[in-house]
Design an enzyme around this catalytic site. Structure first.
Site, PDB file in Angstrom:
ATOM      1  N   GLU A  96      34.036  49.712  44.791  1.00 19.11           N
ATOM      2  CA  GLU A  96      35.298  50.410  44.541  1.00 19.11           C
ATOM      3  C   GLU A  96      35.164  51.157  43.221  1.00 19.11           C
ATOM      4  O   GLU A  96      34.753  50.567  42.222  1.00 19.11           O
ATOM      5  CB  GLU A  96      36.465  49.424  44.474  1.00 19.11           C
ATOM      6  CG  GLU A  96      37.795  50.109  44.244  1.00 19.11           C
ATOM      7  CD  GLU A  96      38.967  49.137  44.200  1.00 19.11           C
ATOM      8  OE1 GLU A  96      40.087  49.589  43.881  1.00 19.11           O
ATOM      9  OE2 GLU A  96      38.755  47.939  44.457  1.00 19.11           O
ATOM     10  N   ARG A 330      26.047  35.381  45.175  1.00 20.26           N
ATOM     11  CA  ARG A 330      26.231  36.368  44.120  1.00 20.26           C
ATOM     12  C   ARG A 330      25.488  35.933  42.864  1.00 20.26           C
ATOM     13  O   ARG A 330      25.093  34.771  42.722  1.00 20.26           O
ATOM     14  CB  ARG A 330      27.714  36.586  43.814  1.00 20.26           C
ATOM     15  CG  ARG A 330      28.415  35.371  43.227  1.00 20.26           C
ATOM     16  CD  ARG A 330      29.912  35.612  43.076  1.00 20.26           C
ATOM     17  NE  ARG A 330      30.192  36.653  42.102  1.00 20.26           N
ATOM     18  CZ  ARG A 330      31.424  37.114  41.861  1.00 20.26           C
ATOM     19  NH1 ARG A 330      32.454  36.644  42.551  1.00 20.26           N
ATOM     20  NH2 ARG A 330      31.624  38.029  40.955  1.00 20.26           N
ATOM     21  N   LYS A 340      36.494  43.367  34.240  1.00 16.12           N
ATOM     22  CA  LYS A 340      36.886  44.682  33.716  1.00 16.12           C
ATOM     23  C   LYS A 340      38.025  44.559  32.717  1.00 16.12           C
ATOM     24  O   LYS A 340      38.046  45.244  31.695  1.00 16.12           O
ATOM     25  CB  LYS A 340      37.284  45.593  34.877  1.00 16.12           C
ATOM     26  CG  LYS A 340      36.131  45.997  35.761  1.00 16.12           C
ATOM     27  CD  LYS A 340      36.539  47.008  36.802  1.00 16.12           C
ATOM     28  CE  LYS A 340      37.404  46.407  37.885  1.00 16.12           C
ATOM     29  NZ  LYS A 340      36.680  45.461  38.741  1.00 16.12           N
TER      30      LYS A 340
END
Length: 645
Positions: A96, A330, A340
């Site tokens: 994204e 992951r 973020k």
């Protein structure tokens, strides 16, 4: 969207229960790793890596892609075998565009692009741009640049927004099949229908709008499209298995929503759309439309596989392919923050310079720090790929980078804190040119000449005012070797500044033996730089030495939050440093290393070298301001932890 990015506010990309469970599992493993490391650590050494971490790698062959061998067996080979024999391989990396990529995304990039390359397929770079509130063009640009910097070329760059018209048509088809309905319930009411916060607070029950006629839902959905409803007052929900399934991802997930007022201008479609598809609706359908054979994502999307398959099956008559989703573990890295929101806080408070500050672990920060893309690929390959989450310490990455640079970059003399030395018994105009290999033992890398004069500079750490039997460098009455110079020098006296009390000048003699006299053999050798303006020596520089930004392995668990876990010495600046004249040759021949990863976006970070006895360095983008050269420390040398002589 790919692995590890935050979902839109109020609309998690996976169910809250699943996300919470995955988070708790990762945190538990992280705490276990931290406890193991703390038990083995001492105050004078870096924390030990978790016991579960794989063995340290041998020096890599930089001419070979280290990911190649990872697809021959194990989890990745098993995943390849799920597709029908003879089917063309298509994968995708679908971030994204709402932030800068970080080290965790490097694994996702390597897995998806590497998988396609290994099996003769193709990999899309697809921007999952279904959330106009958070997406910006600068992120779009940076993401593509980072994919290419890592050495991968997308088969095609696509956007989910390119398919908004078709996605809307498919949403209508789903509604016509009575597999979707428009719901007007509040967020709180929807949560109760799904069993409360954890799905167990109360019995699940269906929405009152679930049984409305198909024609009515279709009309209401078109009303949503035409702007009849305010944000958050109408949703198109998929009619899944709210009561029957134990999987939260099957509890009538939303397919379309109306974004908040003022946040409905899309970076590509502008204000054309008043409604936007969700990740759960968009992702699998775009996979199918791009004929993705292997949809590879991280394990927190495992529960989403059921809803993925459900939607593809319901609409398969309208789709060109039926993709298969599979999940790998992951990559989490300790000792830093990747969120973020948290990085934005560090930037806004001036704790770091920007999103590319070399103390961070965004990919643009790692590039600015000077870490080669080939080393990052070697790091990912060394960790391997399975369905287990990998929790690794930052020191592990640094070890791989150091091994990668050892035999691939040239070596130069760097002095962080210079002291002038005058060799009194050499003539004022003494000038020798000494040939030095750029990398000892590697004739292919070549050599360069440096001047040797009566006046030169050494590092302040290599001189002591009072001698010590355990100190083998320069001190009054003691000799030390100058690297690559035929004979050592001996300190005869020194001068100090009355204002600062610091040594400003060292006087020395050149211990060139007379005829039939044996040479003096020093116990240590140090780097040096001659004062020779006609040879552009020395070159003044600013050197930035980076240390860990946080004290602990898990800053988020620190009392008072991650900001209370900041170290006080994460950056040391040496404004009066210098480098030898050979730097001009190294800069001219950049980039370094010369490896299998093409440098599609050359920049100052491609000028990498070892500062002999100091660290590995690269050129920072601040170079040029005021005519200065700025160097960033990439990683330290092996000797850093305990150099005492």
């Amino acid at each position: 969207m790919a692995d590890a990015n935050d979902g839109p506010d109020g609309e998690p990309k996976i169910s809250k229960a699943a996300a919470k469970k995955a988070e708790q599992k990762a945190l538990k493993a992280q705490k276990k790793a931290e406890a193991q490391a703390s038990k083995a650590a001492t105050a004078a050494t870096l924390p030990a890596r978790p016991k579960a971490a794989p063995a340290m790698p041998a020096a890599p062959d930089v001419d070979v892609d280290p990911m190649e061998s990872r697809f021959d067996s194990g989890w990745l080979k098993e995943v390849y075998d799920i597709a029908p024999v003879g089917q063309d391989v298509f994968t995708r990396f679908p971030p994204e565009p709402n932030g800068f990529l970080h080290i965790g995304h490097a694994k996702a990039i390597a897995v998806n692009f590497g998988f396609a390359k290994k099996y003769g397929g193709k990999c899309y770079l697809r921007y999952d741009d279904t959330n106009p509130a958070a997406e910006e063009e600068r992120y779009v640009t940076s993401i593509k640049e980072m994919v290419e910097w890592l050495g991968y070329t997308p088969y095609e760059v696509t956007y989910s927004s390119d398919r908004f018209d078709r996605l809307y048509e498919l949403a209508e088809e789903l509604t016509k099949k009575d597999k979707a309905y428009v719901c007007h319930c509040s967020k709180e009411e929807t949560k109760k229908q799904r069993g409360g916060e954890d799905g167990k607070e109360n019995p699940r029950y269906v929405c009152s709008h679930r049984t409305r006629p198909v024609a009515e839902s279709l009309a209401e959905f078109r009303a949503m499209r035409d702007g009849k409803y305010a944000p958050q007052t109408a949703f198109l929900r998929m009619k899944m298995s709210l009561l029957e399934s134990g999987n939260p991802n099957m509890w009538d997930m939303p397919a379309y929503r109306i974004p908040e007022t003022g946040k409905d201008v899309h970076h590509r479609t502008s204000d054309k759309w008043r409604i936007y598809p969700t990740y759960d609706f968009t992702h699998c359908l775009c996979d199918a439309m791009e004929t993705i054979s292997h949809s590879l994502c991280t394990v927190e999307f495992r529960l989403a596989r059921e809803s993925y398959d459900w939607l593809v099956d319901e609409l398969k008559e309208f789709l060109p392919a039926v993709p298969q989703q599979r999940e790998y573990g992951r990559l989490n890295i300790t000792g830093t923050v990747l969120s973020k929101r948290k990085i934005a806080t560090l930037v806004q408070k001036g704790i770091v310079r920007d999103w590319d500050d070399p103390r961070l672990f965004t990919l643009i920060a790692l590039r600015r720090r000077g870490i080669p893309p080939g080393a990052i690929r070697a790091f990912v390959a060394d960790l391997g790929v399975s369905d287990a989450t990998t929790i690794i310490q930052t020191v592990r990455l640094e070890t791989v980078v150091r091994k990668y640079l050892e035999r691939t970059v040239p070596r130069l003399f760097v002095i962080l804190d210079p002291i002038e030395v005058i060799i009194d018994d050499l003539p004022e105009d003494h000038m020798e040119e000494i040939s030095i290999e750029l990398l000892k033992g590697d004739a292919k890398m070549g050599s360069h000449n440096v001047p040797f004069t009566r006046r030169l500079y050494i590092d302040r750490s290599d001189f002591r005012e009072e001698d010590d039997p355990n100190f083998f460098r320069l001190a009054p009455g003691k000799a030390v070797g100058l690297l690559n110079v035929p004979h050592p020098i001996k300190c005869t006296s020194f001068e100090k500044s009355p204002e600062t009390g610091k040594v400003t000048l060292v006087h020395a003699s050149y211990l060139k033996p007379s005829e039939n006299t044996p040479s003096v053999k020093p116990k240590a050798f140090i780097q040096w730089i001659a004062h020779a303006p006609t040879h552009n020596s020395p070159i003044p520089a600013e050197v930035r030495i980076f240390n860990p930004l946080f004290k602990s392995l898990n800053p988020d668990s620190a009392e008072g939050g991650f900001l209370s876990d900041l170290t006080t010495d994460s950056e040391e600046v040496f404004p009066n440093a210098m480098i030898e004249s050979g730097f001009d040759e190294v800069k001219r021949r950049a980039p370094w290393p010369k490896d299998h990863v093409p440098d599609l976006h050359p920049g100052p970070w491609g000028v990498r070298f070892q500062g002999v006895r100091v660290a590995y360095f690269t050129v920072d983008r601040d170079t040029g301001e005021g005519g200065r050269v700025v160097f960033n420390k990439i990683v330290g040398l092996k000797e850093d932890a305990g150099k005492s002589s």
